[in-house]
Each structure stands twice: as structure tokens, then as C-alpha cells.
Design a protein around this motif. Structure first.
Motif, mmCIF file in Angstrom:
data_model
loop_
_atom_site.group_PDB
_atom_site.id
_atom_site.type_symbol
_atom_site.label_atom_id
_atom_site.label_comp_id
_atom_site.label_asym_id
_atom_site.label_seq_id
_atom_site.Cartn_x
_atom_site.Cartn_y
_atom_site.Cartn_z
ATOM 1 N N VAL A 202 0.656 -1.333 0.116
ATOM 2 C CA VAL A 202 0.060 0.104 0.018
ATOM 3 C C VAL A 202 0.881 1.430 -0.013
ATOM 4 C CG1 VAL A 202 -2.101 -1.060 1.121
ATOM 5 C CG2 VAL A 202 -0.318 -0.305 2.620
ATOM 6 N N THR A 203 2.085 1.104 0.280
ATOM 7 C CA THR A 203 2.964 2.335 0.480
ATOM 8 C C THR A 203 3.463 2.594 -0.882
ATOM 9 O OG1 THR A 203 3.298 1.940 2.585
ATOM 10 C CG2 THR A 203 4.881 3.423 1.744
ATOM 11 N N PHE A 204 4.125 1.811 -1.609
ATOM 12 C CA PHE A 204 5.152 2.012 -2.848
ATOM 13 C C PHE A 204 4.363 1.661 -4.157
ATOM 14 C CE2 PHE A 204 8.069 1.941 0.676
ATOM 15 C CZ PHE A 204 8.486 3.235 0.654
ATOM 16 N N ASN A 205 3.311 0.806 -3.995
ATOM 17 C CA ASN A 205 2.774 0.059 -5.425
ATOM 18 C C ASN A 205 1.445 0.883 -5.501
ATOM 19 O OD1 ASN A 205 1.684 -0.797 -7.515
ATOM 20 N ND2 ASN A 205 2.717 -3.087 -7.277
ATOM 21 N N TYR A 210 -5.451 -3.297 -3.723
ATOM 22 C CA TYR A 210 -6.524 -4.225 -3.265
ATOM 23 C C TYR A 210 -7.517 -4.088 -4.377
ATOM 24 C CZ TYR A 210 -4.414 -5.161 1.018
ATOM 25 O OH TYR A 210 -3.851 -5.551 2.430
ATOM 26 N N ASP A 211 -8.058 -2.892 -4.723
ATOM 27 C CA ASP A 211 -9.011 -2.522 -5.686
ATOM 28 C C ASP A 211 -8.800 -3.166 -7.159
ATOM 29 O OD1 ASP A 211 -11.593 -1.313 -6.162
ATOM 30 O OD2 ASP A 211 -10.878 0.229 -7.176
ATOM 31 N N PHE A 212 -7.614 -2.949 -7.559
ATOM 32 C CA PHE A 212 -7.088 -3.458 -8.864
ATOM 33 C C PHE A 212 -7.413 -5.102 -8.829
ATOM 34 C CE2 PHE A 212 -3.707 -5.582 -11.305
ATOM 35 C CZ PHE A 212 -3.571 -4.887 -12.481
ATOM 36 N N PHE A 213 -6.879 -5.620 -7.822
ATOM 37 C CA PHE A 213 -7.026 -6.873 -7.910
ATOM 38 C C PHE A 213 -8.627 -7.428 -7.827
ATOM 39 C CE2 PHE A 213 -2.394 -6.675 -6.449
ATOM 40 C CZ PHE A 213 -1.813 -7.248 -7.600
#
Ligand code: SF4
Ligand code: MG
Length: 291
Positions: A202-205, A210-213
Motif C-alpha cells: 500500500v505504500t509503494f505500489n 486491493y481495488d485493482f485485484f
């Protein structure tokens, strides 16, 4: 089978992971799988390399070994040879296992040690604060790729299917129940089991969230996929490439039965190496050879 509760695997050490990191779900699912399978703390070893994910052995109350970058698998295989009665799980990241550790990954698979390898695949180097990793998506902008990634991403699933792994699966850290179920199948499988985990960092990507997956993953089970069909498994392993990450299958891609490396060794057939007496071993001939 003994009775073990998830709480038995809890530790007092406070996690150093960022709030919301997918690693929390992975450690929860792993503890749940160990508890459901009735594996006592003293019968399990969790090994890791270096990276955010590799802190995991600190957060589970079993034996643990945080090794060197990319070197979790050789340590895990050594532990398995020393005491093949133990449940050995290696955990690490995509940079750790598919980058610097890729040579070990390939050769451990073809040997088919009875190990479970869980890769927290967040498609980035998290601990070193956000550089492109072997699985970073084409075009993704990171500190080291300000104009976007131009290299084809490493494909762990097709590599594992072709490389000799006898259990190949992928899960999403946003679905703990499914992840726990697949971890249980991987741990009980006799042979080398890879579970690649879509793990949001959640910090660097900021791309693979979560929403993307959640919008793109679907379960292979729902399609009646046969994990015994190698060609179909390969086809499914390439689906993310073919659809430019629009359809991402999760579940067990491939499974086969093949003798494990340990089962071919007559020296440990009746008794684990760790239980054999040391005083009957005469190594004077080996000393003499080196003089
Ligand atoms: Fe998790 Fe990313 Fe934070 Fe590492 S940097 S703990 S992978 S969110
Ligand atoms: Mg990573």
C-alpha cells in the motif's frame, strides 16, 4: 493430529509492516492453515530471505530462520535434509525469490523437495522503498523506472510449471479464506509447492492495489479447471500477459505426484538425520584425503 489454536502461533513482537499491507493477511492465513492442519509449533520451521515479507518468521511462534537475500530456499532445503519430519515453509518476496534467488528457485523445483514456498508478490521492492522488481508490470513508473518499466515481467507460474514444481498456485491477499485453503493444500502436498500471492504494497505500489485485484481476479475452480492438465495450466499462467492484466486467475494451476528428493535418500529412509547418533560416524578417511 493434535489440537492447535491460531492463538498458539501468536507472538508478542510488534509487526514493522505498514498499516494495510497485504502481509498481515498472509501471516493470518498461514497461522490458520497450520492450526487447521494440527501442526505443533515445534514441528514447523518458517524460513525467509530478506525483505518486508521476510520478517514473517518473527511473527509466528514456530521455529524460524531469517537468512540472506534470495537464500531462503537453500536454507529450507538444508533444514529438510537435516530433519525431513518437519513442516518447512519458506517465505519471501518477488525481488528476493524471483530476482537474486532465481537460480535457487529453479534448481530446488526440479529436485522436488517437500517444501512450501510462499512468495509475497507485490511487484515492487518494498523494503528498499519502491524500485521496479522482476514482476513489476510493463509501463509501471517507479523510482528506478521514471518513464515506466520496459522489460517483460518474470512469470513465476509458467516458470514453476516448466521448472518441475509439483504444485503451483496463486492467491490474492484480499481473500483470506481462499488463501488459507490453498496454503493447506500446498503444505499437505508431498513435493515442492509454490504459492504466489498477489500482495498489495500500500505504500509503494499505487498501481496494483486491493481495488485493482478485486476487479480482476477470478477463481480457477469456478471454471472447472483441471490442475492435472499441464498445457491448460500453462495457458492459464499466461492469461495475465495475454489480457494485459485484465483477467487474473487464482487457485491451483498445476499439480502432479512425483517422488520427493528426500524419499530417494536411503540414509534417511528410516530415521531423520537429526535423530541419528553422531558417535558412530568415522570421518578420519575424509581428513586423511585432505592432508
Ligand atoms: Fe508492506 Fe509495502 Fe510497507 Fe513493505 S513497504 S510493509 S510491502 S506496505
Ligand atoms: Mg516485492
Amino acid at each position: 493430529m493434535i489440537m492447535v489454536a491460531i492463538a498458539d502461533y501468536n507472538v508478542k513482537e510488534k509487526s514493522q509492516w505498514c498499516p494495510g499491507c497485504g502481509n498481515f493477511a498472509i501471516v493470518g492465513a498461514l497461522k490458520g492453515a497450520l492450526a487447521d492442519l494440527g501442526i505443533a509449533q515445534h514441528d514447523a520451521v518458517i524460513v525467509s530471505g530478506i525483505g518486508c515479507s521476510s520478517k514473517l518468521p518473527h511473527y509466528v511462534n514456530t521455529y524460524g530462520f531469517e537468512s540472506l537475500h534470495g537464500r531462503g530456499l537453500p536454507v529450507a532445503s538444508g533444514i529438510k535434509l537435516a530433519n525431513d519430519r518437519l513442516t518447512v515453509v519458506d517465505v519471501g518476496g518477488d525481488g528476493d525469490g524471483y530476482g537474486i534467488g532465481s537460480g535457487h528457485f529453479l534448481h530446488i523445483m526440479r529436485r522436488n523437495y517437500d517444501l512450501t514456498y510462499i512468495v509475497h508478490d507485490n511487484q515492487i521492492y518494498g523494503l528498499t522503498t519502491g524500485q521496479a522488481s522482476p514482476t513489476s508490470q510493463l509501463g509501471m513508473k517507479t523510482k528506478t523506472t521514471p518513464h515506466g518499466v520496459v522489460e517483460m515481467p518474470f512469470n513465476p507460474l509458467s516458470t514453476a510449471i516448466n521448472g518441475g514444481a509439483t504444485f503451483v498456485a496463486r492467491v490474492f491477499a484480499g481473500d483470506i479464506a481462499h488463501m488459507k485453503d490453498v496454503f493447506k493444500q500446498a503444505i499437505t502436498h508431498k513435493g515442492f509447492a509454490l504459492v504466489d500471492v498477489f500482495q498489495p504494497c500500500v505504500t509503494f505500489n499505487k498501481l496494483n492495489t486491493y481495488d485493482f485485484f478485486t476487479k480482476r481476479v477470478y477463481k480457477l475452480d469456478a471454471e472447472g479447471h483441471d490442475p492435472g492438465d499441464r498445457m491448460k495450466a500453462l495457458e492459464k499462467a499466461y492469461e495475465q500477459v495475454k489480457t494485459n492484466y485484465e483477467r487474473l486467475p487464482v487457485g491451483v494451476f498445476y499439480k502432479e505426484e512425483r517422488p520427493t528428493y528426500e524419499s530417494t535418500l536411503p540414509q534417511i529412509k528410516d530415521k531423520a538425520l537429526a535423530e541419528q547418533p553422531l558417535n558412530a560416524i568415522d570421518i578420519s578417511a575424509a581428513y586423511a584425503d585432505m592432508e
